[in-house]
Design a protein around this motif. Structure first.
Motif, PDB file in Angstrom:
ATOM      1  N   ASP A  56     -21.896  26.476 -14.616  1.00 38.83           N
ATOM      2  CA  ASP A  56     -21.667  27.662 -15.446  1.00 38.83           C
ATOM      3  C   ASP A  56     -20.676  27.269 -16.540  1.00 38.83           C
ATOM      4  O   ASP A  56     -19.589  26.798 -16.234  1.00 38.83           O
ATOM      5  CB  ASP A  56     -21.078  28.777 -14.568  1.00 38.83           C
ATOM      6  CG  ASP A  56     -21.048  30.123 -15.272  1.00 38.83           C
ATOM      7  OD1 ASP A  56     -21.737  30.272 -16.288  1.00 38.83           O
ATOM      8  OD2 ASP A  56     -20.330  31.025 -14.798  1.00 38.83           O
ATOM      9  N   ASP A  77     -17.568  37.423 -12.101  1.00 37.73           N
ATOM     10  CA  ASP A  77     -16.646  36.357 -11.669  1.00 37.73           C
ATOM     11  C   ASP A  77     -15.389  36.347 -12.528  1.00 37.73           C
ATOM     12  O   ASP A  77     -14.280  36.169 -12.018  1.00 37.73           O
ATOM     13  CB  ASP A  77     -17.336  34.986 -11.669  1.00 37.73           C
ATOM     14  CG  ASP A  77     -17.897  34.605 -13.022  1.00 37.73           C
ATOM     15  OD1 ASP A  77     -18.366  35.504 -13.749  1.00 37.73           O
ATOM     16  OD2 ASP A  77     -17.871  33.409 -13.372  1.00 37.73           O
ATOM     17  N   THR A  78     -15.547  36.569 -13.835  1.00 36.36           N
ATOM     18  CA  THR A  78     -14.366  36.504 -14.699  1.00 36.36           C
ATOM     19  C   THR A  78     -13.473  37.736 -14.528  1.00 36.36           C
ATOM     20  O   THR A  78     -12.252  37.599 -14.442  1.00 36.36           O
ATOM     21  CB  THR A  78     -14.769  36.299 -16.170  1.00 36.36           C
ATOM     22  OG1 THR A  78     -15.485  35.071 -16.248  1.00 36.36           O
ATOM     23  CG2 THR A  78     -13.558  36.221 -17.079  1.00 36.36           C
ATOM     24  N   ASP A  80     -12.962  34.825  -8.107  1.00 34.48           N
ATOM     25  CA  ASP A  80     -14.042  34.121  -8.800  1.00 34.48           C
ATOM     26  C   ASP A  80     -15.236  33.933  -7.849  1.00 34.48           C
ATOM     27  O   ASP A  80     -16.385  34.285  -8.177  1.00 34.48           O
ATOM     28  CB  ASP A  80     -13.481  32.763  -9.275  1.00 34.48           C
ATOM     29  CG  ASP A  80     -14.409  31.993 -10.188  1.00 34.48           C
ATOM     30  OD1 ASP A  80     -15.496  32.483 -10.510  1.00 34.48           O
ATOM     31  OD2 ASP A  80     -14.022  30.856 -10.589  1.00 34.48           O
ATOM     32  N   SER A 134     -16.152  29.116  -9.973  1.00 34.10           N
ATOM     33  CA  SER A 134     -16.860  28.674 -11.182  1.00 34.10           C
ATOM     34  C   SER A 134     -15.912  28.110 -12.237  1.00 34.10           C
ATOM     35  O   SER A 134     -14.762  27.765 -11.947  1.00 34.10           O
ATOM     36  CB  SER A 134     -17.682  29.834 -11.744  1.00 34.10           C
ATOM     37  OG  SER A 134     -16.825  30.794 -12.335  1.00 34.10           O
ATOM     38  N   ASP A 135     -16.417  28.049 -13.467  1.00 32.22           N
ATOM     39  CA  ASP A 135     -15.656  27.506 -14.606  1.00 32.22           C
ATOM     40  C   ASP A 135     -14.280  28.159 -14.779  1.00 32.22           C
ATOM     41  O   ASP A 135     -13.343  27.505 -15.231  1.00 32.22           O
ATOM     42  CB  ASP A 135     -16.480  27.633 -15.897  1.00 32.22           C
ATOM     43  CG  ASP A 135     -17.031  29.030 -16.149  1.00 32.22           C
ATOM     44  OD1 ASP A 135     -17.141  29.818 -15.187  1.00 32.22           O
ATOM     45  OD2 ASP A 135     -17.366  29.335 -17.307  1.00 32.22           O
ATOM     46  N   ASP A 136     -14.174  29.430 -14.428  1.00 29.44           N
ATOM     47  CA  ASP A 136     -12.890  30.132 -14.570  1.00 29.44           C
ATOM     48  C   ASP A 136     -11.805  29.413 -13.775  1.00 29.44           C
ATOM     49  O   ASP A 136     -10.725  29.096 -14.292  1.00 29.44           O
ATOM     50  CB  ASP A 136     -12.997  31.573 -14.042  1.00 29.44           C
ATOM     51  CG  ASP A 136     -14.177  32.341 -14.605  1.00 29.44           C
ATOM     52  OD1 ASP A 136     -15.308  31.819 -14.543  1.00 29.44           O
ATOM     53  OD2 ASP A 136     -13.973  33.452 -15.106  1.00 29.44           O
TER      54      ASP A 136
HETATM   55 MG   LIG Z   1     -17.507  31.788 -14.397  1.00 28.80          MG
END
Ligand SMILES: [Mg+2]
Length: 327
Positions: A96, A274-275, A17, A53-55
């Motif tokens: 994000d 990133d994902t 990520d 991030s959000d992941d």
């Molecule tokens: Mg992300």
């Protein structure tokens, strides 16, 4: 540093990520001219080196919730706390968030406020097929460790419920099932290639037995009926659609031979860097083990102590303390 398969999966995921964050949305062509080969600072989201991030945030929210047992209400509350109170954020703010995820979390707030908790199990009946971003696939990996060994039917029910909290459509749930089944074969000691072959057989039979429509099944035909490894890079899509992220991730894992090679290949596909690298990084971490993840990348991870602490709590809860895939 405690080293078990939970740690290597969670660290592998967060490192992937963080490698992708500085170049999210960059095109493949521009990355060909200046490929990512190491952890970078700033870039797309203006974040310091090692920022995930959000992941990773939502993965860790799910994992932390599972440390207290499986409970859809508790998972929902953790997701709400991430968006509203910034829990499991690298620097105390959310930089994000996917459109669908934001919308879905507002819906979760309504359900929690009205205390109609059973409604969480009804989310899966939302059949809008245009809500199939990769936002549940990117955070689903902790379920592997609690579902391992259960019947695929039971696994699918749980996976669909957890996916539905943000991504209710059956295609997202099937995407998560394919990913987790592939990961389960790896956890059982198979090579990446063997895991892919076994997953195809198992999932094809499941979709047939459960009478999943041809229309829905066909979305996965490049994964299930062909050899995704053989795709030319130009046919691999790396945007935010769940099927594309799954295809790209399998393609990266099948065409590389080390953790670093796999995650860098994912990042350098461009777009949702990133994902793709998160989805690849979890499996590459699980398969190659913590010792194969470059030390300096682990060192640069923001809040790495929190990730190690969570991994060990989770490993203890579910009996994975002695699980070493490739020590
Ligand atoms: Mg992300």
């Amino acid at each position: 540093m405690k080293n078990n398969c939970i740690t290597s999966t969670f660290i592998g995921l967060a490192v992937g990520d963080a490698l992708g964050v500085p170049v999210e949305f960059r095109s493949r062509e521009s990355l060909k001219l200046n490929p990512v080969v190491d952890m970078r600072s700033f870039g797309t989201h203006e974040q310091p080196k090692g920022t995930w991030s959000d992941d990773s945030s939502l993965t860790f929210c799910l994992a932390e919730s599972l440390c207290n047992g499986y409970d859809l209400k508790d998972i929902s509350i953790k997701f709400i706390q991430w968006m509203g109170e910034q829990i499991w954020t690298p620097h105390g703010y959310v930089f994000d968030i996917g459109i669908q995820t934001r919308k879905a979390i507002y819906q979760l707030i309504d359900i929690i406020n009205t205390k109609e908790y059973e409604d969480l199990k009804l989310l899966k009946y939302n059949d809008n097929e245009y809500t199939n971003g990769n936002g549940s696939l990117m955070r689903i990996i902790p379920l592997l460790f609690i579902l391992k060994g259960k019947s695929i039917l039971d696994q699918f029910e749980t996976i669909w419920h957890v996916s539905s909290l943000t991504h209710p459509h059956i295609r997202s749930a099937i995407g998560c099932l394919i990913y987790l089944n592939f990961a389960e074969h790896i956890l059982n000691g198979n090579s990446i290639k063997e895991a892919y072959v076994k997953m195809k057989t198992k999932i094809s039979k499941f979709l047939k037995d459960r009478k999943i429509s041809e229309y829905e099944r066909n979305h996965f035909s490049r994964i299930l009926d062909k050899n995704i490894k053989e795709l030319k890079e130009s046919s691999v899509n790396s945007g935010g659609y769940v099927v594309h992220t799954l295809e790209a991730s399998l393609w990266c894992l099948l065409n590389t031979n080390s953790y670093s090679e796999a995650v860098l290949k994912a990042v350098n596909l461009g777009d949702d860097t990133d994902t793709t690298a998160t989805v690849v990084g979890a499996i590459a971490g699980l398969y190659y083990g913590l010792n194969e993840i470059p030390k300096e990348w682990i060192e640069s991870l923001v809040k790495k102590e929190d990730i190690f602490y969570l991994s060990n709590r989770f490993a203890k809860k579910y009996g994975y303390e002695m699980c070493h895939n490739k020590p």
